[in-house]
Enzyme design. Structure first.
Site, short mmCIF file in Angstrom:
data_model
loop_
_atom_site.label_atom_id
_atom_site.label_comp_id
_atom_site.label_asym_id
_atom_site.label_seq_id
_atom_site.Cartn_x
_atom_site.Cartn_y
_atom_site.Cartn_z
N ASN A 1 45.65 20.53 10.80
CA ASN A 1 46.66 20.75 9.80
C ASN A 1 46.93 22.46 9.92
OD1 ASN A 1 48.56 21.11 7.64
ND2 ASN A 1 47.17 20.60 6.12
N TRP A 2 48.13 22.60 10.65
CA TRP A 2 48.41 23.93 10.90
C TRP A 2 49.02 24.72 9.53
CZ3 TRP A 2 50.59 25.29 16.53
CH2 TRP A 2 49.42 25.05 17.35
N LYS A 3 49.38 23.86 8.60
CA LYS A 3 50.13 24.53 7.60
C LYS A 3 51.24 25.36 7.84
CE LYS A 3 45.62 23.78 4.92
NZ LYS A 3 44.92 24.29 4.06
N HIS B 1 49.30 16.09 0.30
CA HIS B 1 48.35 17.11 0.50
C HIS B 1 48.22 17.87 -0.75
CE1 HIS B 1 46.31 21.05 1.70
NE2 HIS B 1 45.90 20.52 2.70
N GLU C 1 48.28 20.99 -1.46
CA GLU C 1 49.07 22.19 -1.64
C GLU C 1 50.61 21.64 -1.94
OE1 GLU C 1 48.18 23.81 2.07
OE2 GLU C 1 45.94 24.13 1.33
N GLU D 1 40.02 15.38 0.12
CA GLU D 1 39.84 16.81 0.18
C GLU D 1 39.77 17.59 -1.26
OE1 GLU D 1 42.02 18.39 4.14
OE2 GLU D 1 43.63 18.09 2.77
N GLY E 1 39.97 25.92 2.33
CA GLY E 1 40.12 27.19 2.84
C GLY E 1 39.17 28.25 1.82
N SER F 1 36.95 22.96 4.45
CA SER F 1 36.42 23.95 5.17
C SER F 1 35.58 23.18 6.21
CB SER F 1 35.53 24.82 4.40
OG SER F 1 36.18 25.45 3.24
N GLY G 1 41.92 22.46 8.40
CA GLY G 1 42.87 23.39 8.29
C GLY G 1 43.01 24.57 9.15
N GLY G 2 42.08 25.58 8.57
CA GLY G 2 42.00 26.89 9.23
C GLY G 2 41.31 26.70 10.57
P1 PGA Z 1 40.73 24.02 5.50
O1 PGA Z 1 41.97 23.12 4.91
O2 PGA Z 1 39.96 23.37 6.64
O3 PGA Z 1 41.24 25.41 5.78
O4 PGA Z 1 39.70 24.11 4.34
C1 PGA Z 1 41.98 21.76 5.06
C2 PGA Z 1 43.22 21.39 4.45
O5 PGA Z 1 43.66 21.78 3.45
O6 PGA Z 1 43.64 20.18 5.13
#
Ligand code: PGA
Length: 237
Positions: free
Chosen positions: A8-10, A91, A93, A159, A165, A197, A218-219
């Site tokens: 997930n590149w956000k 998600h 966010e 999640e 993150g 993470s 994500g990251g």
């Molecule tokens: P992260 O994000 O791997 O950077 O913790 C995961 C996500 O929000 O899908």
């Protein structure tokens, strides 16, 4: 069950990143259980760039509306039209920064399913939920809007918001208990991914936990080498 590894590149990415990192991921010989969710403007380029490779391209969200006077929205049909095959919905966010409630998310799932997109529906809960020991109830409550959809149309991503993150991950016991509770509630055949993470250094360990059918990353999905290493930990059967 084959395990999924979804990046997930956000709000990250550029044409340069598609030409560089994504191309490297696509050419790593990974299977079609690996996918990357890029920002909307790059969907088309990402699809073209990965043509002939197994990896799948998806979006991070879709509109709750199908067509019409909804300025700024991107519909599920448009995502499918440019070659997206799946989408994230719900998600944490989106839920917290854009106030997406169960009603909105249900509309989005409806749109995605109608457009033929596979849905990765995200659930979680924050630290307050974890500390109040109501995490399972909270997650099942978030899942309630999925019950009317055919099980083959979606996966669930667990999640915990406090693990996203932050470098913190839920314990193996927490993950196992939550994933088994989700399967019990929504159906044993529904894949349940873990996110929060996940990195190359912990992916194999997380993917070995009972009930874990994949990871949402994500990251660590922004760096090709790191994400390729994660993708290789996911079992293909
Ligand atoms: P992260 O994000 O791997 O950077 O913790 C995961 C996500 O929000 O899908």
């Amino acid at each position: 069950m084959t395990q999924l590894a979804i990046g997930n590149w956000k709000l990250n990415g550029s044409r340069q990143m598609i030409a560089g990192e994504l191309t490297k991921i696509a050419e790593a010989g990974l299977d079609k259980n690996v996918g990357v969710c890029v920002p909307f403007p790059y969907l088309d380029m990402a699809r073209l760039q990965t043509e002939g490779c197994q990896i799948q391209i998806g979006s991070q969200d879709v509109s709750r509306f199908g067509v019409g006077a909804y300025t700024g929205e991107v519909s599920a049909r448009m995502v499918a039209d440019v070659g997206g095959v799946f989408t994230l919905i719900g998600h944490s966010e989106r839920r917290s920064y854009f106030s997406e409630s169960g009603d909105i998310l249900k509309d989005k799932v409806e749109q995605a399913v109608a457009a033929g997109l596979y849905v990765i529906f995200c659930v979680g809960g924050d630290m307050t939920v974890r500390q109040s020991r109501g995490a399972v109830e909270h997650v099942l409550d978030e899942l309630a809007c999925l019950r009317e959809f055919k099980k083959e149309c979606f996966a669930v991503a667990y999640e915990p918001a406090w693990a996203i993150g932050t470098g913190l991950t839920a314990s193996a016991d927490e993950i196992r208990a939550m994933h088994l509770a989700v399967k019990e509630y929504i159906g044993q055949s529904v894949p349940v991914l873990y996110g929060g993470s996940v990195k190359a250094a912990n992916a194999a360990e997380i993917l070995a936990i009972e009930g874990v059918d994949g990871v949402l990353v994500g990251g660590a999905s922004l760096k090709a080498d790191e994400f390729i290493a994660i993708g290789r930990c996911a079992r293909v059967s």
